[in-house]
Design an enzyme around this catalytic site. Structure first.
Site, PDB file in Angstrom:
ATOM      1  N   GLU A  15     -43.908  16.304   4.804  1.00 11.49           N
ATOM      2  CA  GLU A  15     -44.220  14.936   4.983  1.00 11.49           C
ATOM      3  C   GLU A  15     -45.739  14.443   4.642  1.00 11.49           C
ATOM      4  O   GLU A  15     -46.138  13.187   4.010  1.00 11.49           O
ATOM      5  CB  GLU A  15     -44.729  15.430   6.118  1.00 11.49           C
ATOM      6  CG  GLU A  15     -45.007  14.482   7.467  1.00 11.49           C
ATOM      7  CD  GLU A  15     -44.831  14.702   8.474  1.00 11.49           C
ATOM      8  OE1 GLU A  15     -45.398  13.690   9.804  1.00 11.49           O
ATOM      9  OE2 GLU A  15     -46.234  15.235   9.206  1.00 11.49           O
ATOM     10  N   ASN A  34     -13.840  22.733  -7.704  1.00 16.18           N
ATOM     11  CA  ASN A  34     -12.464  23.081  -8.779  1.00 16.18           C
ATOM     12  C   ASN A  34     -12.638  21.804  -9.138  1.00 16.18           C
ATOM     13  O   ASN A  34     -12.530  21.858 -10.405  1.00 16.18           O
ATOM     14  CB  ASN A  34     -11.394  22.973  -8.156  1.00 16.18           C
ATOM     15  CG  ASN A  34      -9.929  23.074  -9.003  1.00 16.18           C
ATOM     16  OD1 ASN A  34     -10.277  24.220  -9.491  1.00 16.18           O
ATOM     17  ND2 ASN A  34      -9.403  22.478  -8.787  1.00 16.18           N
ATOM     18  N   HIS A  60     -40.945  13.863  10.416  1.00 17.81           N
ATOM     19  CA  HIS A  60     -41.979  13.606  11.156  1.00 17.81           C
ATOM     20  C   HIS A  60     -41.175  14.288  12.428  1.00 17.81           C
ATOM     21  O   HIS A  60     -41.662  15.264  13.565  1.00 17.81           O
ATOM     22  CB  HIS A  60     -42.955  12.683  11.584  1.00 17.81           C
ATOM     23  CG  HIS A  60     -43.897  12.715  12.047  1.00 17.81           C
ATOM     24  ND1 HIS A  60     -45.195  13.036  12.252  1.00 17.81           N
ATOM     25  CD2 HIS A  60     -44.149  12.254  13.483  1.00 17.81           C
ATOM     26  CE1 HIS A  60     -45.748  12.917  13.220  1.00 17.81           C
ATOM     27  NE2 HIS A  60     -45.235  12.442  14.330  1.00 17.81           N
TER      28      HIS A  60
END
Length: 697
Positions: free
Chosen positions: A68, A432, A46
């Site tokens: 939201e 990796n 918000h």
């Protein structure tokens, strides 16, 4: 403050909120029933939406608003979090990060997020396959019954009724201002100003006058006539900063009558409650001729009691400082350090006691100042580490593996210059570990390991260095497989491979173009990654080592200097020239006789602690005109180190240890192999700083 400063603040705070959203979303994914985390996520989203709308970045604000809405359903227990919802919200966060990066680069924060918005809308409406969310109509109906209706007089009611009959849009609007807002009356005024541009407010509660004078709680409601539709109005109101929510309910003749009757009933209930509250007061005051006035006065006093003060947050003890200001401060202090060295030299030459005492005091004060300046530049590695949990989560899903990333020592501090450069190498090392190190679930079960693989990311101080380790509990490195791949790709020959130690074989992973992946994918297999890691870490004055146990796992250990700005160095002389060698690279100093220097296969070597190490003449390397160590019967040497490898370099004379300021050579000179920069000495001379890493291949 100009808009550029506002923009800089917006970018900084947006990045903070996005990082917080990512971290809390990962926590919520581990504990999807915790509504407390949902509340934290909702507040961050918000705030981000309000900031974006205030700055005029409508696409960013719009996408955040859609996210939201979904979070609002979750926090109100109308929706359960599931994998599809998590994935959609994470995609939304990625898009928001892309938009902020575009804004950082001078763009307008535009992005095509139609697919994400569509997915969020299906979640909100309940049309997606995974859940039952209240439909739009149902939620609107629910809103209309939950809204606090406002009583209308006969004239106001007739105006609204006539407007509906003439085809105008009549809406009941309820607005909530954020609890954090310090200027709620201003936010309310901005709402009224917005509405009055395209319509007419017929009735507001509290009254407009009370709202203007800040005589209202955090919410207000109103009846409104316009030509605009409810979704358009709601979006416009929510675009105003620090507005928590806005409910816009379209009214027809029937719903208008229903809401008005609701308001009349509510008013009657309120009157009855007030009369009940005043009755006991009136009864006790019956003997007094002023009983009625006393009752009214008691009610008024009760109503006028101020609300209990809310605890105030402790004032912030931190400030944001632009990086460039810290760089300027460091440069100014560097000049002070050079002048201090000059003063110390002059004081020793003049022999004046008062001057010597003053300079000694100046040295102590400047040393304390130096420590403070260096600490200002120190940044916790958490600023780099905090982006990795999300990356590991996405990688694990892509590779269909189960990975637990364990971070320790995130509070360990490094110089900002190093922090800025170390992020990408760590990304390669972690990718990796996940791709090549940790096995998939079936392989781990077959090997008697738990399904969940573990990758440890740890940081700690040791001496004048920081170590960062990436350790996995995967399959480890098998020497024969690695050699076979290296030979097949032409990195080494079979003869070379047979003579290599296990550590040397492991170092083959850093060879350019080398990869152990069986097939090329988006994640690995192109031979680009670990060679970049090696070169980047080396350029920072660090090194990386590998320790692996086949079947058990692999540990990549990265060693980095604490700071790159002010370093301790050994000053040496070669003829009329002075050089500085970083102390962090020096193993020891010694004197060797000329006959101790051997020529082996065309390379000069000396014996050092029962092993042969290369011998280099700095005067030959740098072409010093007035000194040649070949003419000397004995030579002073500095044994330097790069990882596990050693070498000896010859010098004419040791001047002594000193703290020097590292100055870049800038763009005036091309890159000079063996020289990492320069420094200005106390006597005003320039000394070149030797890069020991360049001499050990």
């Amino acid at each position: 403050m100009d808009m550029n400063q506002y923009l800089s603040m917006f970018i900084d705070e947006s990045n903070d909120h996005l990082q917080s959203l990512n971290e809390n979303m990962l926590q919520l994914e581990s504990n999807p029933e915790d509504l407390g985390i949902v509340q934290v996520i909702f507040r961050s989203a918000h705030t981000l939406k309000g900031m974006a709308a205030t700055m005029g970045f409508e696409d960013l604000a719009s996408l955040t608003h859609k996210m939201e809405n979904v979070l609002d359903l979750v926090r109100n227990e109308k929706l359960k979090m599931q994998d599809f919802i998590f994935d959609t919200l994470f995609k939304g966060l990625d898009a928001l990060e892309t938009m902020v990066q575009d804004i950082t680069g001078g763009g307008e924060g535009k992005a095509d997020v139609s697919s994400i918005v569509a997915a969020l809308q299906t979640i909100e409406s309940g049309e997606w396959k995974g859940g039952d969310t209240p439909s739009a109509d149902a939620s609107q109906s629910s809103d209309s019954t939950e809204l606090a209706a406002v009583e209308l007089d006969e004239f106001q009611y007739s105006v609204l009724e006539q407007s509906i009959s003439e085809g105008h849009q009549v809406h009941f609007i309820e607005v909530h201002v954020s609890e954090q807002s310090q200027l709620k009356a201003v936010r309310a005024y901005m709402v009224f100003d917005l509405l009055e541009r395209s319509g007419e407010v017929v009735k507001a509660f509290p009254s407009v006058e009370d709202i203007e004078q800040d005589k209202f709680e955090r919410s207000f409601s109103l009846y409104y006539i316009t030509t605009k539709e409810a979704p358009e109005l709601e979006k416009a109101i929510l675009g105003i900063s620090e507005i928590d929510s806005a409910k816009v309910v379209p009214l027809d003749q029937e719903s208008l009558q229903h809401m008005t009757s609701q308001a009349i009933a509510a008013a009657a209930e309120l009157t009855a409650a007030v009369e009940a509250a005043t009755a006991p007061v009136a009864a006790t005051a019956e003997a007094s001729p002023q009983s009625e006035g006393a009752a009214k006065e008691a009610v008024q006093k009760e109503a006028a009691k101020p609300a209990a003060p809310k605890p105030t947050a402790a004032p912030s003890r931190t400030i944001r400082v632009d990086i460039e200001r810290l760089d300027v401060l460091m440069n100014l202090f560097s000049e002070l350090l050079i002048d201090r060295s000059r003063l110390e030299q002059l004081a020793s030459e003049t022999g004046n006691n008062d001057l010597s005492d003053t300079v000694a005091h100046l040295s102590r004060v400047s040393t304390d100042l130096q420590n403070i300046v260096l600490k200002l530049r120190m940044v916790p590695v958490d600023t780099v580490f905090n982006r990795f949990p999300r990356m590991i989560r996405d990688l694990a899903k892509t590779l269909d593996k189960k990975i637990d990333l364990v971070i320790t020592g995130a509070e360990t501090e490094l110089d900002r210059t190093v922090i800025d450069e170390i992020g990408d190498p760590l990304v390669h090392l972690l990718r990796n570990a996940v791709d090549h190190g940790v096995e998939n679930v079936a392989e781990r079960i077959a090997a008697g390991k738990p399904e969940m693989g573990t990758v440890n990311l740890r940081a700690f101080h040791s001496g004048n260095h920081v170590f960062i380790e990436i350790e996995d509990d995967g399959k480890g490195i098998y020497r024969e497989k690695l050699l076979k791949t290296a030979i097949s790709r032409g990195v080494i020959t079979e003869e070379q491979g047979a003579k290599m130690s296990d550590d040397e074989v492991n170092q083959l992973l850093f060879a350019p173009g080398f990869s152990t992946a069986d097939k090329i994918s988006d994640i690995s297999g192109r031979g680009v990654g670990l060679d970049v890691v090696k070169s980047k870490i080396t350029s920072l004055g660090g090194n990386v080592t590998i320790h692996s146990t086949p079947g058990k796992g692999t540990n990549f250990s990265v060693q980095l200097p604490l700071t790159l700005s002010i370093i301790a160095a050994m000053l040496v002389r070669l003829g009329s020239e002075k050089y500085a060698i970083p102390l962090s690279s020096i193993v020891e100093t010694a004197i060797v006789q000329r006959e101790q220097v051997r020529n082996i296969h065309g390379n000069k070597m000396i014996t050092f602690r029962e092993s042969l190490i290369p011998y280099l003449s700095l005067s030959e390397v740098f072409g010093v005109p007035d000194f040649n160590d070949a003419d000397e019967k004995e030579t002073e040497i500095v044994v330097i180190r790069k990882g596990d490898r050693l070498a000896a370099v010859s010098v004419e004379e040791f001047i002594g240890q000193s703290e020097i300021v590292l100055k870049s050579m800038g763009n005036y000179l091309p890159a000079i192999e063996g020289i990492s920069g320069a420094t200005i000495l106390g006597d005003g001379q320039v000394a070149l700083i030797v890069d020991p890493n360049a001499f050990i291949k």
